[in-house]
Structure formats: structure tokens, C-alpha cells
Enzyme design. Structure first.
Site, PDB file in Angstrom:
ATOM      1  N   SER A 252       3.254   0.936  -4.396  1.00 28.33           N
ATOM      2  CA  SER A 252       4.766   0.784  -4.601  1.00 28.33           C
ATOM      3  C   SER A 252       5.560   1.758  -3.638  1.00 28.33           C
ATOM      4  O   SER A 252       5.047   2.709  -3.096  1.00 28.33           O
ATOM      5  CB  SER A 252       5.301   1.289  -6.084  1.00 28.33           C
ATOM      6  OG  SER A 252       6.716   1.222  -6.229  1.00 28.33           O
TER       7      SER A 252
ATOM      8  N   GLU B  82       1.937   5.447  -2.574  1.00 28.30           N
ATOM      9  CA  GLU B  82       3.332   5.617  -2.728  1.00 28.30           C
ATOM     10  C   GLU B  82       3.762   5.269  -1.203  1.00 28.30           C
ATOM     11  O   GLU B  82       3.457   5.785  -0.106  1.00 28.30           O
ATOM     12  CB  GLU B  82       3.848   6.637  -2.942  1.00 28.30           C
ATOM     13  CG  GLU B  82       3.446   6.925  -4.590  1.00 28.30           C
ATOM     14  CD  GLU B  82       4.276   8.449  -5.181  1.00 28.30           C
ATOM     15  OE1 GLU B  82       4.380   8.244  -6.296  1.00 28.30           O
ATOM     16  OE2 GLU B  82       4.720   9.115  -4.390  1.00 28.30           O
ATOM     17  N   CYS B  83       4.840   4.219  -1.147  1.00 31.25           N
ATOM     18  CA  CYS B  83       5.507   4.113   0.109  1.00 31.25           C
ATOM     19  C   CYS B  83       4.691   4.046   1.497  1.00 31.25           C
ATOM     20  O   CYS B  83       4.085   3.006   1.637  1.00 31.25           O
ATOM     21  CB  CYS B  83       6.682   5.304   0.102  1.00 31.25           C
ATOM     22  SG  CYS B  83       8.052   4.952   1.495  1.00 31.25           S
ATOM     23  N   GLY B  84       4.524   5.247   2.214  1.00 35.12           N
ATOM     24  CA  GLY B  84       3.696   5.079   3.403  1.00 35.12           C
ATOM     25  C   GLY B  84       2.355   4.650   3.092  1.00 35.12           C
ATOM     26  O   GLY B  84       1.670   3.934   3.851  1.00 35.12           O
TER      27      GLY B  84
END
Length: 454
Positions: A426, A328-330
Site C-alpha cells: 500500500s 509500504e509506499c516505496g
């Protein structure tokens, strides 16, 4: 009962006052459980550091009102005190379910039927405080405003003017915080700097406890803090455990954005969580079935991450050979080809996603409804879920195999995320509380990957 710390708007000192309250309570023999309204990760880190217990997020967009009630009551069991930090201004929420304050602090207060204290920044007002407090008290008759905390009080004369205004409308003053210059918490592009990077936080915590002791009317406040003791079953009690798996979870200063409920759910499902550090470790833990990258600040630590060549080389080999990976993200940023930081320096990353990441001035922020873009092995096509985006980075190459079709509250649609090999990545942060089938399926994929020769 419990107590919500609400603000008349953002920036009035909710977090500082909440931390002061928690710091004082943490010195007592009684046990305190904290909660945070909304999807935020960083404020809960501070709560957890102060109380020694994982803070729980209360967000009806990412979960549901029923889940919030269950989570709240479950984690209040056996606790003496319960404190909930609000989000933004009291009535600031989103337009959903035929109300425009959905997921606001006021909405959570209604869902849980708990009293609130309103923090008012008094640094630039005196007699007007009465009108502000009365307006907030009467705006929604379903809410119980127990009193106000006056923040930024400059002098005894200033306080006297504030008291006169509030006496007229008979709203109790539960706390008076004088102007404090030495306890300001530093921030950067995504909010407060996490506790792991604040070396002086123990001293700050001690000072906050002292200020709280002097500033709150404890005779009025302590009874409001009593945690409810309504018995409820454990969360996900009806969901059976699966075959045990070993999940390597990236956890260090660069990767620390997670919901404790997600980790609890993985454990409930039979997972053993093995923490490791992309910053410091030179090899992965042995016998992993699945990799889980939470969000964080890889852009801040991009140089350090890039210099740890050994772990990046092993990650690239293991992931491209089929080790199931959820990011996720990072985590997505770390799995990319490179990160270009705010200074314009470019740093090599793991390289399993065929895109580079560049930091930008524009903040991408908000709730998103995600629909799985194409068939894959996570959830059935057209399954809908809610997540939250919060980042300043941008992908330079769009994904040829997006994970989601995203839609915001304004019906803006975008395709986002990656599904490539056994990687699911994502920018969308998910809370799995009401979608346990998502981690269930991840675990099943991880079990299947143990048959892959790595």
C-alpha cells in the site's frame, strides 16, 4: 520539562535551528533525546544522526494523545535533555475531535504540557516582530511560550530594532541566528535529502554546533531542556511475545522511511530483524519468515535497483511461492513491474504486482482513514485505522484486489493497495503504536509461511 521548537510558519528554519541545538548538546557528556511532531521520516533521520539515538515521532492522528504521553515520558527516562521539533506553523493541524489544530505543534505542547520557543524569520521584518510574537503568545492561553528565536538577523542595527519591539511586550529572546548561507540543507521532491546521501553532513554538524554555541542564550535555554523523569512502564508491556521469527527488512539509501517504534514493537513481539539491501545484496538473508519493505526513494535509485537482477529474480521466486511480504509506499513501487522516473526512463522492478509506476508532478499528501476493503488474513473486515500518504508516483493499473477503502478529511473516498497471494502492499504509511494487532497478525502469517516450500 523539555522544549518544543515551534515555527510561526513553514520554512522559518525550525529544522536547521533544531539540528544546531542538538549538535551542540551532542558535544556535551549529558544524554539528549529528540522527538518530531507529525508523520515525517526525513527530519528524524537527521536527529538520529546527530544524537546517536533514534528520534521518536509524536503524531496523535497516527496514534493517540495517550500514546504520545507514554512514548514521550518513556523515552525521556534516563535522559538529561529532551528536544521536540514542531511541524509547519505553530497552530497548523487538521480538523479532528472538534478542534482545527489537531496534531499541530500547539496541540502536542498541550498534550505534553511543555514550554515552546517560537522561531521567527526576521529577514523581512523589524518592528513587526513584536506583533507577531504577541499574537502567537496570546492566541491560546493554555500554552507556555518561553521565548523566541530570531532567525535571519542581518546586522547589529537590525537586531536592535527587533529587541526594541520585543522589549515592549516582555517576551524573552532565547536565541539570535544571523543569516547563514553555508549551512543550507539540500532538498528534492519529498523534502530534505536524507543524511546517508549528504557526504558533508559531519562538517555541517560541526558548523551547526558552533553556530548554536554563539547564538543561543544558554543560561535561559538549558533549564528548559531538562528531560522529565516520570516513571512509566515500557510500551506494549502487557502484550506477550510470540514465537520468534526472522524478518528481512529492506534498509539502504533507497529504503529508509520507517518509524523506530514499529521496529521496536516487532522486536518486542519476538522478531529478529535482519537488514538487507536491495541495492547491493545479490541474495536474501537465509531462513526468513517475512519480508518488510519500508518506504523511501526507489525512484531516485531506480537504475541501480533495476541492475541488481540477481536479487530481483530471487525476490520474485520467493514471494510468488508464498513468502509473506508487507510493503509500504516505496516498497510497493519496488514490487511493481517497472518505475518510470522523472526523466521519463523506465526501469524494470521485481514484478510481483501487476502494475507499472510512473512519477508525476502532483504530490499525494495527507492523512487517510483506512477501512480494510475485503476479508483477508491481516485484520477483521471493517477494521479502521489511520495512516499517511506522501508520494509523487502513480500506479498505472488499479488494483483488482485493493487492501483499503481510504477516506480523507474531506470525505473523498478511494480504493487503494494490493492484497495478492501473500503480498500486502500500500501507499499508506502506518504507525503501529496503537494497533499492535497488525504486526502480530503479520508475524503469525510469517510463521505459517515457514511451512511453505520455497
Amino acid at each position: 520539562m523539555a522544549l518544543i521548537i515551534a515555527g510561526e510558519r513553514s520554512g522559518v528554519g525550525k529544522t536547521t535551528i533544531t539540528l544546531a541545538l542538538l549538535s551542540f548538546l551532542a558535544r556535551k557528556p549529558e544524554k539528549v533525546q529528540s522527538f518530531k511532531v507529525g508523520p515525517d521520516y526525513i527530519d528524524p533521520m537527521f536527529h538520529t544522526e546527530v544524537t546517536g539515538r533514534s528520534c521518536r515521532n509524536l503524531d496523535p492522528v497516527l496514534t493517540s494523545p495517550d500514546y504520545i504521553r507514554h512514548c514521550f515520558l518513556r523515552h525521556c527516562q534516563g535522559m538529561d535533555y529532551a528536544v521536540i521539533e514542531g511541524v509547519m506553523g505553530l497552530f497548523d493541524g487538521v480538523c479532528l475531535e472538534q478542534r482545527n489544530d489537531y496534531a499541530s505543534t500547539a496541540h502536542i505542547a498541550e498534550i505534553l504540557d511543555v514550554p515552546m520557543v517560537l522561531v521567527i524569520d526576521c529577514s523581512r521584518l523589524s518592528g513587526s516582530v513584536g506583533a507577531i510574537a504577541q499574537g502567537y503568545a496570546n492566541f491560546n492561553p493554555n500554552l507556555n511560550l518561553a521565548g523566541v528565536v530570531l532567525n535571519g538577523v542581518g546586522s547589529d542595527r537590525h537586531l536592535e530594532l527587533l529587541k526594541v519591539a520585543l522589549d515592549r511586550i516582555q517576551i524573552p529572546i532565547l536565541g539570535v541566528f544571523r543569516r547563514q548561507e553555508k549551512i543550507a540543507l539540500r532538498d528534492r521532491h519529498l523534502g530534505l535529502i536524507p543524511t546517508e546521501e549528504v557526504e558533508t553532513f559531519p562538517e555541517i554538524q560541526d558548523r551547526l554546533a558552533e553556530i548554536a554555541q554563539e547564538s543561543f542564550d544558554w543560561e535561559q535555554v538549558l533549564p528548559l531542556l531538562k528531560a522529565p523523569q516520570k516513571p512509566v512502564p515500557p510500551l506494549w508491556d502487557a502484550i506477550p511475545a510470540q514465537t520468534p521469527v526472522r524478518i528481512g527488512i529492506a534498509r539502504d539509501r533507497a529504503f529508509n522511511f520507517y518509524y523506530q517504534d514499529n521496529l521496536d514493537l516487532l522486536k518486542h513481539l519476538g522478531a529478529e530483524l535482519i537488514p538487507w539491501s536491495p541495492l547491493k545484496d545479490t541474495s536474501l538473508p537465509p531462513d526468513l519468515d517475512l519480508l518488510y519493505f519500508v518506504g523511501g526513494f526507489p525512484e531516485v535509485f531506480a537504475q541501480e535497483l533495476s541492475h541488481n537482477k540477481e536479487i530481483m529474480k530471487e525476490l520474485h521466486r520467493r514471494i510468488t511461492n508464498g513468502l509473506v511480504t508487507y510493503a509500504e509506499c516505496g516498497g510497493l513501487m519496488y514490487l511493481s513491474q517497472s518505475i518510470t522516473d522523472f526523466a521519463g526512463e523506465t526501469w524494470e522492478m521485481v514484478g510481483v504486482l501487476p502494475t507499472a509506476i510512473k512519477m508525476a508532478k502532483r504530490l499525494t499528501l495527507g492523512y487517510r482513514q483506512g477501512i480494510f476493503a475485503s476479508p483477508h488474513r491481516l485484520l477483521p473486515p471493517n477494521t479502521q485505522l489511520w495512516g499517511h500518504e506522501f508520494h509523487r508516483s502513480q500506479m498505472e493499473t488499479p488494483s483488482p484486489s485493493p487492501l483499503y477503502q481510504l477516506e480523507d478529511f474531506y470525505q473523498n473516498q478511494t480504493q487503494e493497495g494490493w492484497q495478492i497471494g501473500a503480498v500486502y502492499a500500500s501507499y499508506l504509511h502506518l504507525h503501529w503504536g496503537t494497533i499492535p494487532q497488525f504486526p502480530q497478525q503479520l508475524i503469525q502469517l510469517g510463521q505459517a509461511s515457514t511451512n511453505v516450500k520455497l
